[in-house]
Design a protein around this motif. Structure first.
Motif, PDB file in Angstrom:
ATOM      1  N   ALA A  39      -2.487   1.001  12.118  1.00 58.95           N
ATOM      2  CA  ALA A  39      -1.427   1.983  11.868  1.00 58.95           C
ATOM      3  C   ALA A  39      -0.391   1.412  10.898  1.00 58.95           C
ATOM      4  CB  ALA A  39      -0.769   2.383  13.181  1.00 58.95           C
ATOM      5  N   SER A  40      -0.075   0.138  11.043  1.00 65.43           N
ATOM      6  CA  SER A  40       0.888  -0.498  10.141  1.00 65.43           C
ATOM      7  C   SER A  40       0.343  -0.602   8.728  1.00 65.43           C
ATOM      8  CB  SER A  40       1.241  -1.902  10.663  1.00 65.43           C
ATOM      9  OG  SER A  40       1.783  -1.825  11.969  1.00 65.43           O
ATOM     10  N   LEU A  41      -0.961  -0.920   8.616  1.00 61.97           N
ATOM     11  CA  LEU A  41      -1.594  -1.006   7.305  1.00 61.97           C
ATOM     12  C   LEU A  41      -1.572   0.349   6.606  1.00 61.97           C
ATOM     13  CD1 LEU A  41      -3.250  -2.796   5.317  1.00 61.97           C
ATOM     14  CD2 LEU A  41      -5.309  -1.967   6.474  1.00 61.97           C
ATOM     15  N   ILE A  42      -1.879   1.412   7.349  1.00 57.69           N
ATOM     16  CA  ILE A  42      -1.860   2.758   6.780  1.00 57.69           C
ATOM     17  C   ILE A  42      -0.447   3.150   6.360  1.00 57.69           C
ATOM     18  CG2 ILE A  42      -2.202   5.210   7.311  1.00 57.69           C
ATOM     19  CD1 ILE A  42      -4.495   4.337   9.169  1.00 57.69           C
ATOM     20  N   THR A  43       0.531   2.816   7.188  1.00 58.54           N
ATOM     21  CA  THR A  43       1.927   3.153   6.876  1.00 58.54           C
ATOM     22  C   THR A  43       2.388   2.444   5.614  1.00 58.54           C
ATOM     23  OG1 THR A  43       2.412   3.447   9.236  1.00 58.54           O
ATOM     24  CG2 THR A  43       4.288   3.131   7.751  1.00 58.54           C
ATOM     25  N   LEU A  44       2.116   1.151   5.518  1.00 61.10           N
ATOM     26  CA  LEU A  44       2.500   0.392   4.327  1.00 61.10           C
ATOM     27  C   LEU A  44       1.799   0.939   3.094  1.00 61.10           C
ATOM     28  CD1 LEU A  44       3.883  -2.012   2.939  1.00 61.10           C
ATOM     29  CD2 LEU A  44       1.929  -3.431   3.618  1.00 61.10           C
ATOM     30  N   GLY A  45       0.501   1.188   3.208  1.00 58.99           N
ATOM     31  CA  GLY A  45      -0.250   1.727   2.076  1.00 58.99           C
ATOM     32  C   GLY A  45       0.234   3.100   1.667  1.00 58.99           C
ATOM     33  N   GLY A  46       0.555   3.951   2.654  1.00 60.98           N
ATOM     34  CA  GLY A  46       1.049   5.289   2.356  1.00 60.98           C
ATOM     35  C   GLY A  46       2.366   5.265   1.605  1.00 60.98           C
ATOM     36  N   ILE A  47       3.252   4.373   2.009  1.00 58.64           N
ATOM     37  CA  ILE A  47       4.552   4.255   1.328  1.00 58.64           C
ATOM     38  C   ILE A  47       4.361   3.793  -0.116  1.00 58.64           C
ATOM     39  CG2 ILE A  47       6.730   2.978   1.291  1.00 58.64           C
ATOM     40  CD1 ILE A  47       6.607   2.954   4.355  1.00 58.64           C
ATOM     41  N   LEU A  48       3.518   2.794  -0.310  1.00 61.29           N
ATOM     42  CA  LEU A  48       3.285   2.264  -1.661  1.00 61.29           C
ATOM     43  C   LEU A  48       2.623   3.304  -2.563  1.00 61.29           C
ATOM     44  CD1 LEU A  48       2.063  -1.376  -0.860  1.00 61.29           C
ATOM     45  CD2 LEU A  48       4.277  -0.693  -1.790  1.00 61.29           C
ATOM     46  N   LEU A  49       1.632   4.013  -2.036  1.00 64.73           N
ATOM     47  CA  LEU A  49       0.908   4.989  -2.853  1.00 64.73           C
ATOM     48  C   LEU A  49       1.720   6.252  -3.122  1.00 64.73           C
ATOM     49  CD1 LEU A  49      -2.708   4.719  -1.362  1.00 64.73           C
ATOM     50  CD2 LEU A  49      -1.863   3.781  -3.520  1.00 64.73           C
ATOM     51  N   SER A  50       2.804   6.437  -2.398  1.00 70.83           N
ATOM     52  CA  SER A  50       3.666   7.591  -2.656  1.00 70.83           C
ATOM     53  C   SER A  50       4.675   7.331  -3.770  1.00 70.83           C
ATOM     54  CB  SER A  50       4.408   7.990  -1.369  1.00 70.83           C
ATOM     55  OG  SER A  50       5.352   6.992  -1.006  1.00 70.83           O
ATOM     56  N   MET A  51       4.747   6.081  -4.223  1.00 72.62           N
ATOM     57  CA  MET A  51       5.711   5.728  -5.263  1.00 72.62           C
ATOM     58  C   MET A  51       5.269   6.263  -6.633  1.00 72.62           C
ATOM     59  SD  MET A  51       8.091   4.229  -3.720  1.00 72.62           S
ATOM     60  CE  MET A  51       8.351   3.657  -2.042  1.00 72.62           C
ATOM     61  N   PRO A  52       6.218   6.712  -7.463  1.00 73.36           N
ATOM     62  CA  PRO A  52       5.871   7.255  -8.788  1.00 73.36           C
ATOM     63  C   PRO A  52       5.217   6.237  -9.710  1.00 73.36           C
ATOM     64  CG  PRO A  52       8.106   7.886  -8.149  1.00 73.36           C
ATOM     65  CD  PRO A  52       7.651   6.858  -7.164  1.00 73.36           C
ATOM     66  N   TRP A  53       5.543   4.957  -9.541  1.00 77.79           N
ATOM     67  CA  TRP A  53       5.048   3.939 -10.464  1.00 77.79           C
ATOM     68  C   TRP A  53       3.569   3.593 -10.270  1.00 77.79           C
ATOM     69  CZ3 TRP A  53       3.479  -0.276  -7.638  1.00 77.79           C
ATOM     70  CH2 TRP A  53       4.095  -0.488  -6.411  1.00 77.79           C
ATOM     71  N   VAL A  54       2.897   4.177  -9.251  1.00 79.67           N
ATOM     72  CA  VAL A  54       1.465   3.916  -9.068  1.00 79.67           C
ATOM     73  C   VAL A  54       0.610   5.048  -9.622  1.00 79.67           C
ATOM     74  CG1 VAL A  54       1.919   2.527  -7.003  1.00 79.67           C
ATOM     75  CG2 VAL A  54       1.315   4.945  -6.760  1.00 79.67           C
ATOM     76  N   SER A  55       1.228   6.129 -10.077  1.00 82.67           N
ATOM     77  CA  SER A  55       0.475   7.265 -10.608  1.00 82.67           C
ATOM     78  C   SER A  55       0.511   7.263 -12.125  1.00 82.67           C
ATOM     79  CB  SER A  55       1.031   8.589 -10.077  1.00 82.67           C
ATOM     80  OG  SER A  55       2.347   8.796 -10.546  1.00 82.67           O
TER      81      SER A  55
END
Length: 462
Positions: A39-55
């Motif tokens: 759950a922590s891994l998914i939460t961390l990944g979700g936060i990072l992938l929601s950032m504008p600088w990864v798109s």
């Protein structure tokens, strides 16, 4: 006055729970630790992938889409609500790859690796959590197995990347080709199914090197680390343990069964195999049979499959890979135990036997619990999706089993899921990766065991 003094004395006995006490109590429940870790891994990944600088367009894909992608990557599923290569830049793709690798190897494998590299001893509590994650029966040799897992993983992924690079580099250049080779080697070995080619392996459906390398990585990753270690050490089938023998027989049988039936059902389908040479039909049939068990790549458009073929793939996806591997699903050994038990019951045998050894009642009960919980979970999720989505029942069943088995195949449902549908499938992928029984054990109190043996119930079944 006496009552107030009594109440006061009880209150003085209550001590505040410190953070260290919380973590100590948490470590007494290994399944709960695994649950929180994923759950922590998914939460961390979700936060990072929601950032504008990864798109690629500099805009956020939205928190729900980001969490769906992170959940799919961490649970090595492969279902995507956005096209990976068109949506994410290099930074986003690297984050996804890290989530896949962490999800494939397991949270505790990686967190235990760092102190091990630094020469520190691994405590008993960490060993117990590793035992739960790897589905081991004892703590014996667990650190030696951990070292093997890490070494074996990087060697196999490295060899796979070199083979894939021999095709991708000439086509796309050194940097892009090398990155594509590494990404797909890790994704295939971890049975994830994510791709950065835009349309999975479909553009390379005629290339035998790409197809058979992907198939090989998926099979090796799905056998289980205990099995591959035993194969490399003993080298002869008759010397293998009963577990390894069952894994190899069930895996080989399911691959062959799936390939033959797929070949027959899709032979004249104009949307898949019609007009393709026989060798390519055989290759595509084996590819889909292997991949459908848990990986999620595709060399044929799954939306064009016959309904009976889709049902075949649903069965294969539900079974999945083997215990202690990077694969999901019910597991090959679970099906094997149920088949052996069923045959023993039909023959009137007192106890089921396999390779001159009897199957314990605990193993049989666990197998029955897994299949019952899995079926009920799938039925519940499909029922909810029929209320929230507008797709056909077979398509929703296909999507649900794909999520539960952490496969990643889709009949064009994922891209237009509703918000509720996305949340439901995130939970389904999570339950499929950590295991429904592990999920239940994490929430239940397993310490209380009654010593009273009640009278046997006389119930007629069948």
């Amino acid at each position: 006055m006496r009552k107030s003094n009594t109440a006061h004395s009880k209150l003085t006995k209550l001590k505040p729970v410190s953070l260290s006490d919380f973590f100590n109590s948490l470590q007494l429940n290994p399944p709960l630790v695994l649950l929180i870790g994923f759950a922590s891994l998914i939460t961390l990944g979700g936060i990072l992938l929601s950032m504008p600088w990864v798109s690629k367009n500099g805009q956020s894909i939205g928190l729900l889409n980001a969490f769906f992608t992170a959940g799919s990557a961490s649970c090595v599923t492969g279902l995507t609500v956005v096209n990976t290569v068109k949506t994410f830049n290099l930074a986003g793709q690297i984050i996804i790859l890290c989530l896949i690798q962490a999800g494939g190897l397991g949270i505790m494998t990686l967190t235990t690796l760092f102190p091990l590299v630094m020469g520190k001893k691994i405590g008993l509590k960490s060993r117990q959590i590793l035992k739960e994650q790897l589905n081991l029966s004892s703590l014996s040799g667990i650190i030696r197995l951990l070292k093997y897992i890490v070494k074996f993983t990087f060697i196999v992924e490295g060899v796979g990347a070199l083979l894939l690079a021999s095709r991708f580099i000439p086509a796309h250049g050194w940097l892009q080709g090398a990155w594509e080779a590494v990404f797909h080697a890790v994704s295939a070995f971890c049975n994830a199914g994510f791709d950065i080619l835009g349309d999975s392996i479909y553009p390379w459906r005629d290339d035998p090197v790409i197809n058979w390398t992907i198939m090989g990585l998926v099979v090796i990753g799905g056998l289980g680390f205990l099995v591959t270690q035993e194969i490399l050490r003993k080298r002869k089938f008759r010397l293998l343990s009963t577990h390894s023998k069952l894994v190899l027989i069930m895996s080989g049988g399911l691959i062959l069964f799936g390939a033959v039936i797929f070949f027959i059902l899709e032979y004249n389908n104009p949307g898949t195999l019609l007009g393709v040479s026989v060798p390519q039909k055989i290759q595509a049939s084996f590819f889909q049979s292997i991949i459908s068990r848990t990986a999620g790549f595709y060399s044929l458009p799954t939306r064009n499959l016959h309904e009976e073929t889709a049902f075949l793939l649903i069965f294969l996806m539900f079974i999945g890979g083997s215990p202690g591997s990077t694969a999901g699903g019910l597991k090959t050994t679970t099906l094997g135990v149920l088949l052996v038990t069923t045959m023993a019951t039909i023959k009137g045998q007192d106890e089921p036997t396999l390779f001159n050894k009897h199957l314990g009642s605990k193993t049989i009960r666990r197998a029955l619990a897994l299949i019952v919980v899995g079926i009920f979970l799938i039925v519940f999720v499909v029922f909810i999706l029929t209320l929230t989505e507008n797709d056909k029942f077979i398509e929703l069943l296909f999507e649900t089993v794909s999520a539960y088995g952490t496969v990643g195949l889709s009949m064009d449902v994922t891209s237009h899921l509703s918000a509720v549908g996305k949340i439901i499938l995130i939970g389904t992928m999570f339950a499929g990766r950590v295991g429904p029984l592990t999920l239940g054990f994490a929430m239940a109190n397993r310490n209380k065991r009654s010593k009273i043996r009640l009278p046997e119930a006389n119930i007629t079944v069948g």
